[in-house]
Design an enzyme around this catalytic site. Structure first.
Site, PDB file in Angstrom:
ATOM      1  N   ASN A 128     -11.943   3.338  -4.885  1.00 19.66           N
ATOM      2  CA  ASN A 128     -11.430   1.684  -4.594  1.00 19.66           C
ATOM      3  C   ASN A 128     -11.947   0.958  -3.578  1.00 19.66           C
ATOM      4  O   ASN A 128     -11.924   1.803  -2.029  1.00 19.66           O
ATOM      5  CB  ASN A 128      -9.575   2.312  -4.210  1.00 19.66           C
ATOM      6  CG  ASN A 128      -9.388   1.046  -3.375  1.00 19.66           C
ATOM      7  OD1 ASN A 128      -9.531   0.577  -3.574  1.00 19.66           O
ATOM      8  ND2 ASN A 128      -7.478   1.620  -3.401  1.00 19.66           N
TER       9      ASN A 128
ATOM     10  N   TYR B  33       0.355  -0.538  -0.064  1.00 20.79           N
ATOM     11  CA  TYR B  33       0.187   0.499  -0.018  1.00 20.79           C
ATOM     12  C   TYR B  33       0.837   1.225  -0.176  1.00 20.79           C
ATOM     13  O   TYR B  33       0.220   2.530   0.026  1.00 20.79           O
ATOM     14  CB  TYR B  33      -1.274   0.088   1.194  1.00 20.79           C
ATOM     15  CG  TYR B  33      -1.651  -1.210   0.884  1.00 20.79           C
ATOM     16  CD1 TYR B  33      -2.558  -0.991   0.477  1.00 20.79           C
ATOM     17  CD2 TYR B  33      -1.699  -2.041   2.172  1.00 20.79           C
ATOM     18  CE1 TYR B  33      -3.802  -2.768   0.069  1.00 20.79           C
ATOM     19  CE2 TYR B  33      -2.906  -3.787   2.274  1.00 20.79           C
ATOM     20  CZ  TYR B  33      -3.082  -3.131   1.508  1.00 20.79           C
ATOM     21  OH  TYR B  33      -4.555  -4.498   1.147  1.00 20.79           O
TER      22      TYR B  33
ATOM     23  N   ARG C 110      -8.153 -12.160  -3.624  1.00 21.43           N
ATOM     24  CA  ARG C 110      -7.981 -10.571  -4.443  1.00 21.43           C
ATOM     25  C   ARG C 110      -7.709 -10.812  -5.964  1.00 21.43           C
ATOM     26  O   ARG C 110      -8.087  -9.195  -6.447  1.00 21.43           O
ATOM     27  CB  ARG C 110      -6.757 -10.004  -3.717  1.00 21.43           C
ATOM     28  CG  ARG C 110      -6.639  -9.996  -2.342  1.00 21.43           C
ATOM     29  CD  ARG C 110      -5.430  -9.331  -2.056  1.00 21.43           C
ATOM     30  NE  ARG C 110      -5.152  -9.587  -0.359  1.00 21.43           N
ATOM     31  CZ  ARG C 110      -5.741  -8.479   0.347  1.00 21.43           C
ATOM     32  NH1 ARG C 110      -6.696  -7.222  -0.203  1.00 21.43           N
ATOM     33  NH2 ARG C 110      -5.486  -8.851   1.779  1.00 21.43           N
TER      34      ARG C 110
ATOM     35  N   SER D 173      -2.047  -1.723  -4.562  1.00 26.45           N
ATOM     36  CA  SER D 173      -1.671  -3.199  -5.493  1.00 26.45           C
ATOM     37  C   SER D 173      -2.089  -4.029  -6.566  1.00 26.45           C
ATOM     38  O   SER D 173      -2.720  -3.811  -6.558  1.00 26.45           O
ATOM     39  CB  SER D 173      -1.582  -4.148  -3.553  1.00 26.45           C
ATOM     40  OG  SER D 173      -2.945  -4.650  -3.839  1.00 26.45           O
TER      41      SER D 173
ATOM     42  N   ASP E 159     -24.103  -3.142  -7.116  1.00 24.72           N
ATOM     43  CA  ASP E 159     -25.696  -2.372  -6.935  1.00 24.72           C
ATOM     44  C   ASP E 159     -25.727  -0.700  -7.563  1.00 24.72           C
ATOM     45  O   ASP E 159     -26.134   0.097  -7.972  1.00 24.72           O
ATOM     46  CB  ASP E 159     -26.179  -2.675  -6.836  1.00 24.72           C
ATOM     47  CG  ASP E 159     -26.235  -4.294  -6.453  1.00 24.72           C
ATOM     48  OD1 ASP E 159     -25.828  -4.955  -8.038  1.00 24.72           O
ATOM     49  OD2 ASP E 159     -27.612  -5.305  -5.843  1.00 24.72           O
TER      50      ASP E 159
ATOM     51  N   HIS F 203     -14.164  -7.568  -3.526  1.00 21.35           N
ATOM     52  CA  HIS F 203     -14.731  -9.090  -3.354  1.00 21.35           C
ATOM     53  C   HIS F 203     -15.882  -9.623  -3.387  1.00 21.35           C
ATOM     54  O   HIS F 203     -16.365 -10.932  -3.882  1.00 21.35           O
ATOM     55  CB  HIS F 203     -13.319  -9.864  -2.917  1.00 21.35           C
ATOM     56  CG  HIS F 203     -12.102  -8.955  -2.851  1.00 21.35           C
ATOM     57  ND1 HIS F 203     -11.246  -8.496  -4.341  1.00 21.35           N
ATOM     58  CD2 HIS F 203     -11.508  -8.046  -1.987  1.00 21.35           C
ATOM     59  CE1 HIS F 203     -10.239  -8.115  -3.979  1.00 21.35           C
ATOM     60  NE2 HIS F 203     -10.261  -7.508  -2.838  1.00 21.35           N
TER      61      HIS F 203
ATOM     62  N   HIS G  10      -6.839   0.085  -7.160  1.00 19.95           N
ATOM     63  CA  HIS G  10      -6.206  -0.112  -6.273  1.00 19.95           C
ATOM     64  C   HIS G  10      -4.503  -0.380  -6.554  1.00 19.95           C
ATOM     65  O   HIS G  10      -4.139  -0.020  -7.301  1.00 19.95           O
ATOM     66  CB  HIS G  10      -6.090  -1.875  -6.271  1.00 19.95           C
ATOM     67  CG  HIS G  10      -7.713  -2.594  -6.037  1.00 19.95           C
ATOM     68  ND1 HIS G  10      -8.839  -2.247  -5.494  1.00 19.95           N
ATOM     69  CD2 HIS G  10      -8.888  -2.930  -7.888  1.00 19.95           C
ATOM     70  CE1 HIS G  10      -9.761  -3.180  -5.698  1.00 19.95           C
ATOM     71  NE2 HIS G  10      -9.872  -2.796  -6.966  1.00 19.95           N
TER      72      HIS G  10
END
Length: 152
Positions: free
Chosen positions: A82, A31, A119, A110, A95, A88, A108
């Site tokens: 993000n 991160y 992930r 990473s 929605d 996931h 993201h």
């Protein structure tokens, strides 16, 4: 007299999901070292360079996140999102983003494709205008560029 060819500033929402408020404390290998505030300041600057006004929101509560996204409908021109771990499995986030009525880019910090198998799953990607991962903070600049191309 106003220039008829001049466009208005695009209104962009920068939305962060759970644990992203803890940037700067999370494992730097995945991160980086920026705090959320530092990241938001950077994204606002990049947005300004692209004629975008960026408003920021972060929540660890999926209900608050969904309500915030619902409130953005008709107000923003696009979003950089993000969703964190919600990416996931959190169908309600997907929605809400689908109902936003504006393009959004999933981002993201990473490289989610090189990490644990869970992930690699994204429940929002099929309704996103694009996705960027594994580029650290620069991925947010890339996401703004994708939105800029979509909004132009």
């Amino acid at each position: 007299m106003s220039d008829p060819d001049a466009r208005e500033t695009w209104r962009i929402a920068l939305l962060h999901g759970p644990n992203l408020g803890q940037l700067g404390r999370r494992p730097s290998a995945h991160y980086g070292t920026l705090t959320l505030r530092e990241l938001e300041d950077r994204v606002r600057g990049w947005g300004a360079e692209r004629g975008m006004r960026v408003g920021c929101f972060q929540s660890d509560d999926p209900g608050a996140f969904v309500q915030h996204v619902h409130g953005l409908a008709g107000i923003v021109d696009g979003a950089v999102v993000n969703p964190g771990a919600w990416t996931h499995y959190q169908w309600s986030i997907r929605d809400a983003l689908e109902l936003l009525g504006a393009p959004f880019v999933e981002v993201h910090l990473s490289d989610v494709e090189a990490r644990e198998p869970h992930r690699r799953i994204s429940v929002v990607r099929d309704v996103a205008a694009g996705a960027v991962w594994g580029r650290g903070p620069d991925g947010y600049r890339d996401a703004l560029d994708l939105l800029s191309g979509r909004l132009a």
